[in-house]
Design a protein around this motif. Structure first.
Motif, PDB file in Angstrom:
ATOM      1  N   ASP A  51      30.296  69.568  55.284  1.00  0.00           N
ATOM      2  CA  ASP A  51      29.630  70.523  56.167  1.00  0.00           C
ATOM      3  C   ASP A  51      30.425  71.826  56.211  1.00  0.00           C
ATOM      4  O   ASP A  51      31.565  71.859  56.673  1.00  0.00           O
ATOM      5  CB  ASP A  51      29.498  69.925  57.568  1.00  0.00           C
ATOM      6  CG  ASP A  51      28.874  70.900  58.557  1.00  0.00           C
ATOM      7  OD1 ASP A  51      28.174  71.819  58.100  1.00  0.00           O
ATOM      8  OD2 ASP A  51      29.102  70.741  59.763  1.00  0.00           O
ATOM      9  N   VAL A  72      23.928  72.697  63.635  1.00  0.00           N
ATOM     10  CA  VAL A  72      25.299  73.136  63.893  1.00  0.00           C
ATOM     11  C   VAL A  72      25.868  72.342  65.065  1.00  0.00           C
ATOM     12  O   VAL A  72      25.275  72.304  66.153  1.00  0.00           O
ATOM     13  CB  VAL A  72      25.351  74.645  64.197  1.00  0.00           C
ATOM     14  CG1 VAL A  72      26.781  75.083  64.513  1.00  0.00           C
ATOM     15  CG2 VAL A  72      24.811  75.443  63.019  1.00  0.00           C
ATOM     16  N   SER A  73      27.002  71.702  64.856  1.00  0.00           N
ATOM     17  CA  SER A  73      27.614  70.912  65.920  1.00  0.00           C
ATOM     18  C   SER A  73      27.988  71.804  67.101  1.00  0.00           C
ATOM     19  O   SER A  73      28.361  72.969  66.949  1.00  0.00           O
ATOM     20  CB  SER A  73      28.861  70.201  65.390  1.00  0.00           C
ATOM     21  OG  SER A  73      29.787  71.141  64.880  1.00  0.00           O
ATOM     22  N   THR A  93      25.497  66.861  63.491  1.00  0.00           N
ATOM     23  CA  THR A  93      24.611  67.772  62.753  1.00  0.00           C
ATOM     24  C   THR A  93      23.179  67.275  62.672  1.00  0.00           C
ATOM     25  O   THR A  93      22.367  67.861  61.976  1.00  0.00           O
ATOM     26  CB  THR A  93      25.131  67.987  61.318  1.00  0.00           C
ATOM     27  OG1 THR A  93      25.140  66.727  60.632  1.00  0.00           O
ATOM     28  CG2 THR A  93      26.525  68.579  61.325  1.00  0.00           C
ATOM     29  N   LEU A 102      29.869  65.014  58.919  1.00  0.00           N
ATOM     30  CA  LEU A 102      30.484  66.336  58.786  1.00  0.00           C
ATOM     31  C   LEU A 102      31.177  66.517  57.438  1.00  0.00           C
ATOM     32  O   LEU A 102      31.670  67.598  57.139  1.00  0.00           O
ATOM     33  CB  LEU A 102      31.498  66.571  59.914  1.00  0.00           C
ATOM     34  CG  LEU A 102      30.921  66.745  61.315  1.00  0.00           C
ATOM     35  CD1 LEU A 102      32.037  66.982  62.319  1.00  0.00           C
ATOM     36  CD2 LEU A 102      29.925  67.896  61.351  1.00  0.00           C
ATOM     37  N   THR A 141      30.605  74.009  60.146  1.00  0.00           N
ATOM     38  CA  THR A 141      31.526  73.673  61.234  1.00  0.00           C
ATOM     39  C   THR A 141      32.954  73.885  60.770  1.00  0.00           C
ATOM     40  O   THR A 141      33.347  73.402  59.707  1.00  0.00           O
ATOM     41  CB  THR A 141      31.330  72.215  61.683  1.00  0.00           C
ATOM     42  OG1 THR A 141      29.956  72.011  62.038  1.00  0.00           O
ATOM     43  CG2 THR A 141      32.215  71.889  62.872  1.00  0.00           C
TER      44      THR A 141
END
Length: 283
Positions: free
Chosen positions: A253, A194-195, A146, A250, A256
C-alpha cells in the motif's frame, strides 16, 4: 383538410386590372398536438407535459392520457387504461397530465389523446420506467485499514444497486462521488481506501434506467495502522537495519505512510521529535 387558402377578387377592362382585398380561409381538421415528455416521475405516479399547437378551427371536447404496462403493450399493441384530463387546453400553452396508481419499478407506455368535433388526435407513445422503491437498509461490516465491507437489502424486483462514496459527506445523487458498486448482488467490499479516513456511502436501487427517489446511507471510519514489533539489527558501528510488521492488507500500500524518528535522548514522543529515519510507504 388542414390547409390555409388565400382569395382575392380581380377585375379588368381596357385600362388594366383591379385587385380587391385579400381573404384567407383555413380548412378544418384534427388538432396538432406535440408528443408528451416526462415532467416529473415518482414510484407510483408520473406527470406528463405536452402542448397543443393548433386546433385547426375546432374546440376541445375532451382529452386523456392512455397508458399500459410494457408487457400488455407489446402483446396487444394497445393501451389498457386511460386518465381523463382536467381543465381547458389553450393553443401554445404547456399542459400537464398526472397519472397515478402505477406499480413502482415497471416500464410503461403512454400517449396523449385530444378529441375535437373533427376527430381525435393521438400523439406518439413514449416509454419509461417508474422509479423503484428505496433500498431498505445499508449495513457496514468490520472495516480493515483499506477495505470496507457492506451489505444491503431491498425490493426483490430491483435489477441493480448503485453504491457511491465520498470523504466530505454523503453523495446526494447517483452521479456524485466515486462509484463503488453497480450490479445485482446484495453485498460488496470496497478496496483501495485510505486508512484512518472516514467514508460516506449512499445506495440507490435501479430498474430499467430509473433510480429510486431517495438513497440510504452509512458512515464508515477506517482504523489508522500502528506498526508493531519494530526490530533493529546493527550492521556495523555506524549503521543499523530496521524492520516492522504491518497488517496483510497494507502490504504494497503506497497510500499509507510510516514515520520513524530517532533520538539519543530517549524515545521520540511525536512524529516531529528527534531525527527522521524513515518517511515512506508503510507496506
Amino acid at each position: 383538410p388542414k390547409t390555409t387558402y388565400y382569395f382575392r377578387a380581380c377585375a379588368s377592362n381596357s385600362a388594366g386590372w383591379t385587385y380587391g382585398d385579400e381573404l384567407s380561409f383555413r380548412s378544418h381538421g384534427l388538432a396538432d398536438v406535440g408528443n408528451p415528455t416526462v415532467y416529473s416521475l415518482g414510484t407510483t405516479s408520473v406527470v406528463l407535459q405536452f402542448t397543443l399547437s393548433d386546433l385547426w378551427g375546432g374546440s376541445v371536447d375532451s382529452w386523456r392520457c392512455e397508458y399500459a404496462t410494457e408487457a400488455y403493450w407489446v402483446e396487444h399493441s394497445a393501451y389498457s387504461h386511460s386518465t381523463l384530463g382536467a381543465g381547458s387546453i389553450l393553443e401554445g400553452v404547456p399542459k400537464f397530465c398526472t397519472v397515478s396508481g402505477l406499480s413502482p419499478g415497471e416500464r410503461w407506455h403512454m400517449r396523449i389523446a385530444v378529441a375535437t368535433e373533427y376527430g381525435t388526435t393521438y400523439t406518439d407513445g413514449i416509454s419509461f420506467a417508474s422509479a423503484p422503491e428505496n433500498p431498505y437498509g445499508l449495513v457496514p461490516g468490520a472495516p480493515t485499514y483499506t477495505k470496507a465491507p457492506l451489505s444491503w437489502s431491498g425490493p426483490a424486483y430491483v435489477e441493480k444497486w448503485m453504491l457511491r462514496y465520498a470523504t466530505g459527506g454523503f453523495p446526494s445523487t447517483p452521479a456524485d462521488g466515486e462509484e463503488g458498486y453497480f450490479d445485482a448482488g446484495l453485498s460488496t467490499t470496497i478496496t483501495g481506501l485510505v486508512s484512518g479516513e472516514t467514508y460516506y456511502f449512499s445506495l440507490w436501487s435501479w430498474v430499467d434506467d430509473a433510480y429510486s427517489m431517495d438513497s440510504v446511507g452509512v458512515v464508515v471510519s477506517l482504523p489508522s495502522p500502528v506498526p508493531v514489533n519494530l526490530q533493529a539489527s546493527p550492521i556495523d558501528g555506524k549503521r543499523v537495519q530496521l524492520w516492522w510488521l504491518v497488517p496483510d492488507d497494507l502490504i504494497g500500500d503506497n497510500s499509507t505512510s510510516a514515520v520513524i524518528r530517532a533520538s539519543s535522548a530517549g524515545y521520540p514522543t511525536d512524529p516531529t521529535a528527534g531525527v527522521s529515519v524513515y518517511d515512506g510507504p508503510i507496506g
